[in-house]
Design an enzyme around this catalytic site. Structure first.
Site, PDB file in Angstrom:
ATOM      1  N   CYS A   1      -0.031   3.941   2.562  1.00 56.98           N
ATOM      2  CA  CYS A   1       0.381   3.518   3.907  1.00 56.98           C
ATOM      3  C   CYS A   1       1.814   3.952   4.185  1.00 56.98           C
ATOM      4  CB  CYS A   1       0.271   1.998   4.052  1.00 56.98           C
ATOM      5  SG  CYS A   1      -1.395   1.344   3.893  1.00 56.98           S
TER       6      CYS A   1
ATOM      7  N   CYS B   1       0.837  -1.205   0.000  1.00 54.52           N
ATOM      8  CA  CYS B   1       0.000   0.000   0.000  1.00 54.52           C
ATOM      9  C   CYS B   1       0.872   1.256   0.000  1.00 54.52           C
ATOM     10  CB  CYS B   1      -0.919  -0.021   1.222  1.00 54.52           C
ATOM     11  SG  CYS B   1      -1.818   1.513   1.523  1.00 54.52           S
TER      12      CYS B   1
END
Length: 323
Positions: free
Chosen positions: A80, A77
């Site tokens: 993230c 991700c």
């Protein structure tokens, strides 16, 4: 150092946390039990990884002493990777007013499902054993600070939880490992300055900084991602969300309306909705309108990152519509 994106969509009113009085009593009992058994984690652990086996002790029990902020993340991700370093740095800076629990969703699917996480990054808090959704998607640091301050105030006023101050110099292993390296090259310094402008909400300055970087280094993937994110935030900054969504609902074939609504979807953390809206626009239109929807969808892929599974799925859906 990573670029940031998204807004604080999904922030809840912490003053409306249910059963505050009962939870406060529960917290007081749990604190007494922790003191008796010595089972709570050491107060110096500001940042730590959590799995399903340790959740009860490291999060639920710890939340009776200090607000526990949970960062749901995954290695694939890209947002993230943008949000994580900000949260880790703030956990150190706040020095025990909250602690940060990091949960890898790929390794802890049960926790991911129990919290009802719709997409990552997603940030929750636990106060006195009660989960509180905070926001989804990466966000500017100033807005994250506002949410944390609200969380800390609610924890103290409603639950009597004030955290445990950390002694000066106390460090956490995870924080040390995650600390960004000091930029050395001119490109790294320029990239850091661009990220800083984006964090500070200087969207025009961030756009110019990323564009300048890409002029010298067109293949710089991090600068491309940062530019896409800054441009997205710049586009939505003056929009009236109510009017945009009304126009999109009333005119499904209006590509401009669908593009504006998709931007709002993405900023709000509703990634699949944004992608699906534009795939549908491509399906319904032809000619220049169809191409405009397609090109804008590709630009939104750049905001999220090509390796994100939601982007991979949307690329497949777009290909099926086009071919």
């Amino acid at each position: 150092m990573q670029p940031r994106n998204m807004s604080m969509s999904g922030v809840v009113d912490l003053a409306a946390v249910k059963a505050a009085g009962e939870a406060k009593q529960k917290a007081e009992r749990a604190r007494a039990e922790s003191a008796r058994t010595g089972g709570a984690p050491a107060p110096g652990r500001l940042i730590f990884n959590v799995d399903e086996a340790g959740f009860q002790q490291d999060v639920l029990q710890r939340s009776t002493e200090v607000p526990v902020v949970i960062d749901f993340w995954a290695e694939w991700c890209e947002p993230c990777k943008q949000l994580g370093p900000i949260l880790e740095r703030l956990a150190t800076e706040y020095a025990g007013q909250f602690v940060l629990a990091k949960i890898d969703v790929d390794a802890n699917q049960m926790l991911f499902q129990q919290f009802g996480v719709q997409g990552i990054p997603a940030v929750f808090a636990v106060i006195a054993g009660q989960p509180v959704p905070l926001f989804q998607g990466a966000a500017p640091e100033a807005q994250i600070r506002q949410v944390l301050d609200q969380l800390i105030q609610a924890a103290e006023q409603q639950f009597g939880i004030v955290g445990t101050p950390v002694e000066p110099g106390a460090q956490d292993e995870a924080a040390e490992e995650a600390a960004p390296e000091i930029p050395e090259s001119p490109q790294d310094l320029a990239l850091a300055a661009a990220h800083q402008a984006l964090d500070a909400g200087d969207l025009g300055g961030a756009v110019r900084a990323y564009q300048s970087l890409l002029a010298d280094d067109p293949a710089n993937g991090e600068a491309k991602l940062g530019l896409a994110q800054a441009q997205l935030l710049e586009r939505v900054s003056g929009l009236d969300a109510t009017q945009v969504r009304k126009a999109a609902a009333e005119s499904p074939a209006d590509v401009k309306a669908q593009i504006a609504a998709a931007d709002l979807d993405l900023v709000g953390g509703h990634v699949e909705d944004a992608f699906g809206r534009l795939v549908d626009a491509v399906r319904r239109t032809a000619g220049e309108d169809r191409d405009a929807a397609r090109v804008h969808l590709l630009s939104l892929f750049d905001v999220i990152g090509g390796e994100d599974p939601r982007v991979v799925a949307a690329r497949g859906a777009l290909a099926r519509v086009l071919f």
